[in-house]
Design a protein around this motif. Structure first.
Motif, PDB file in Angstrom:
ATOM      1  N   MET A   1      45.351 114.865 -85.996  1.00  0.00           N
ATOM      2  CA  MET A   1      45.483 115.844 -87.013  1.00  0.00           C
ATOM      3  C   MET A   1      45.171 115.044 -88.426  1.00  0.00           C
ATOM      4  O   MET A   1      45.378 116.082 -89.376  1.00  0.00           O
ATOM      5  N   ASP A   2      45.595 113.929 -88.504  1.00  0.00           N
ATOM      6  CA  ASP A   2      45.748 113.395 -89.851  1.00  0.00           C
ATOM      7  C   ASP A   2      44.245 113.231 -90.486  1.00  0.00           C
ATOM      8  O   ASP A   2      44.178 113.735 -91.941  1.00  0.00           O
ATOM      9  N   VAL A   3      43.354 113.436 -89.773  1.00  0.00           N
ATOM     10  CA  VAL A   3      41.881 113.643 -90.376  1.00  0.00           C
ATOM     11  C   VAL A   3      41.774 115.180 -90.917  1.00  0.00           C
ATOM     12  O   VAL A   3      41.387 115.384 -92.035  1.00  0.00           O
ATOM     13  N   VAL A   4      42.024 116.000 -90.242  1.00  0.00           N
ATOM     14  CA  VAL A   4      42.130 117.400 -90.531  1.00  0.00           C
ATOM     15  C   VAL A   4      43.018 117.797 -91.673  1.00  0.00           C
ATOM     16  O   VAL A   4      42.580 118.445 -92.657  1.00  0.00           O
ATOM     17  N   LEU A   5      44.183 117.076 -91.779  1.00  0.00           N
ATOM     18  CA  LEU A   5      45.095 117.198 -92.633  1.00  0.00           C
ATOM     19  C   LEU A   5      44.710 116.701 -94.055  1.00  0.00           C
ATOM     20  O   LEU A   5      44.860 117.210 -95.214  1.00  0.00           O
ATOM     21  N   GLU A   6      43.978 115.657 -93.946  1.00  0.00           N
ATOM     22  CA  GLU A   6      43.272 115.047 -95.287  1.00  0.00           C
ATOM     23  C   GLU A   6      42.265 115.914 -95.781  1.00  0.00           C
ATOM     24  O   GLU A   6      42.184 116.068 -97.162  1.00  0.00           O
ATOM     25  N   GLY A  10      42.371 117.607 -99.410  1.00  0.00           N
ATOM     26  CA  GLY A  10      41.630 117.551-100.387  1.00  0.00           C
ATOM     27  C   GLY A  10      40.955 118.913-101.035  1.00  0.00           C
ATOM     28  O   GLY A  10      40.804 119.078-102.264  1.00  0.00           O
ATOM     29  N   LEU A  11      40.877 119.828-100.074  1.00  0.00           N
ATOM     30  CA  LEU A  11      40.359 121.168-100.348  1.00  0.00           C
ATOM     31  C   LEU A  11      41.207 122.100-101.109  1.00  0.00           C
ATOM     32  O   LEU A  11      40.948 122.723-101.898  1.00  0.00           O
ATOM     33  N   MET A  12      42.376 122.136-100.752  1.00  0.00           N
ATOM     34  CA  MET A  12      43.422 123.008-101.191  1.00  0.00           C
ATOM     35  C   MET A  12      44.845 122.753-101.423  1.00  0.00           C
ATOM     36  O   MET A  12      45.522 123.009-102.450  1.00  0.00           O
ATOM     37  N   PRO A  69      42.850 106.331 -96.276  1.00  0.00           N
ATOM     38  CA  PRO A  69      41.790 107.347 -95.526  1.00  0.00           C
ATOM     39  C   PRO A  69      42.300 107.378 -94.220  1.00  0.00           C
ATOM     40  O   PRO A  69      42.634 106.285 -93.573  1.00  0.00           O
ATOM     41  N   ALA A  70      42.499 108.540 -93.674  1.00  0.00           N
ATOM     42  CA  ALA A  70      42.851 108.826 -92.504  1.00  0.00           C
ATOM     43  C   ALA A  70      41.974 108.114 -91.393  1.00  0.00           C
ATOM     44  O   ALA A  70      42.188 107.829 -90.069  1.00  0.00           O
ATOM     45  N   GLN A  75      36.023 110.616 -94.961  1.00  0.00           N
ATOM     46  CA  GLN A  75      36.901 110.548 -96.040  1.00  0.00           C
ATOM     47  C   GLN A  75      36.469 111.419 -97.012  1.00  0.00           C
ATOM     48  O   GLN A  75      35.594 111.855 -97.197  1.00  0.00           O
ATOM     49  N   VAL A  76      38.025 112.374 -97.624  1.00  0.00           N
ATOM     50  CA  VAL A  76      37.699 112.859 -98.717  1.00  0.00           C
ATOM     51  C   VAL A  76      38.489 112.551 -99.905  1.00  0.00           C
ATOM     52  O   VAL A  76      39.840 112.331 -99.852  1.00  0.00           O
ATOM     53  N   GLN A  77      38.007 112.085-101.009  1.00  0.00           N
ATOM     54  CA  GLN A  77      38.489 111.381-102.050  1.00  0.00           C
ATOM     55  C   GLN A  77      39.590 112.389-102.585  1.00  0.00           C
ATOM     56  O   GLN A  77      39.153 113.500-103.066  1.00  0.00           O
TER      57      GLN A  77
END
Length: 377
Positions: A1-6, A10-12, A69-70, A75-77
């Motif tokens: 879930m760390d990828v989803v959380l990242e 980044g988005l909101m 990065p997760a 990756q979402v900078q």
């Protein structure tokens, strides 16, 4: 879930937390940030802490958090907002709140999306005329789901937080973790994890589900889901919250016992939600002795004490609780016939008396659908 959380950070979430919980200016004392820094173990020799301290001396409002990065694959900078909240991305409270929002929203989105698509393209609307279909059933299914998902999310989030904070065997690359099973199978585990996940969770859910049918447990927890004798796709998540969560425990337990790739985790978690809808859609396409599909699960809703498995019939066969779906279910001209419905109803009524005693359901057609059909006619 760390990828989803990242991705969500980044988005909101970065901007949201920066506005709700901004870092205090250097001229004001912020006990929360001070305590948080202390618990993180920052000291005078820590480079990140020194940088943050220097920034504070200059009046800059910037966190000491460092971006890692997760995943190497996605990756979402982060924007500047990522450094502007006293709750940075590594804060456990922030992760808990964020994951709760994600779990709640994701649960609702995938529920309505999958159930709606199944209802439109798969579900046989003649089910509304079944004598054991409840009056305004779909409305009640949706209502119960809307009440249950936010509570189930509360129980689910601790597992997600523990995973995000590195307490599981979830990996981005096999070399990231050490586990005996990886020593044994090596890179082959990237493929073997999928069938093992199915077997492990199917086994665990079989026993949990069977336990929920114990007389001392059934009426308190599991009966709300068995209210639907002829379920629609919208019944898929219409559980008592503790019932729904208890049957999801094996999914969350697996990565704390076995290695599981991050993206396999996301894919399997999504698949589970879709599968849960599919076994309630009433479309009996798989007359398989192995797969515990919609036909097997219909037998469970009709006759209660059979087919407890989630994915396969293996554990039901070994546990003596397997019931082969009626052949009529796979014949379009017979599965919705009055004779078949009559046979189902008579046996179901006997089982209700045995399992529940008095039947307190209110049967009747889906009013909205009936009015629509009458208008067309």
């Amino acid at each position: 879930m760390d990828v989803v959380l990242e991705v969500f950070d980044g988005l909101m979430f970065d901007r949201l937390y920066a506005n709700i919980l901004p870092i205090q200016s250097a001229s004001s004392f912020d006990p929360i940030s001070t305590l948080t820094a202390g618990f993180k173990g920052y000291g005078g020799n820590d480079t990140a802490w020194q940088a943050a301290s220097q920034g504070a001396d200059m009046g800059l409002q910037r966190s000491a958090w460092e971006y890692k990065p997760a995943s190497q694959y996605l990756q979402v900078q982060p924007s500047e907002y990522a450094w502007m909240s006293r709750w940075d991305r590594d804060d456990a409270w922030r992760q808990t709140v964020s994951l709760y929002i994600i779990t709640w929203l994701f649960g609702l989105v995938i529920y309505f999306l999958c159930a709606s698509l199944s209802y439109i393209f798969v579900f046989d609307k003649d089910t509304f005329n079944h004598p054991k279909y409840l009056k305004n059933q779909m409305r009640m299914e949706i209502k119960q789901t809307l009440e249950s998902i936010p509570i189930m999310a509360i129980f689910t989030v601790p597992a997600f937080v523990a995973e995000v904070r590195g307490h599981s065997f979830i990996y981005d690359n096999i070399s990231d973790i050490s586990h005996p099973i990886l020593t044994l199978f090596g890179s082959s585990w990237n493929y073997l994890q999928f069938p093992l996940f199915i077997l492990f969770t199917d086994f665990c859910i079989y026993w949990i589900h069977r336990g929920l049918h114990h007389p001392k447990v059934y009426k308190r927890l599991h009966k709300p889901h068995h209210k639907w004798i002829m379920p629609t796709p919208f019944a898929s998540h219409a559980f008592h919250p503790l019932d729904g969560f208890s049957q999801s425990v094996p999914y969350h337990l697996f990565p704390f016992i076995f290695p599981l790739h991050k993206f396999a985790y996301i894919a399997l978690f999504t698949f589970i939600q879709i599968w849960t809808v599919m076994i309630h859609d009433g479309e009996y396409v798989a007359n398989s002795p192995i797969i515990n599909g919609a036909a097997c699960h219909t037998m469970h809703h009709l006759y209660f004490n059979y087919n407890y498995g989630q994915f396969t019939t293996l554990w039901d066969r070994l546990g003596g609780s397997y019931r082969k779906p009626n052949d009529e279910l796979f014949q379009k001209d017979q599965k919705m016939s009055k004779d078949e419905w009559s046979r189902q109803s008579k046996e179901m009524e006997k089982m209700v008396k045995e399992v529940e005693g008095k039947d307190d359901r209110s049967y009747g057609p889906e009013e909205t659908f009936v009015r629509r059909r009458q208008k067309v006619a």
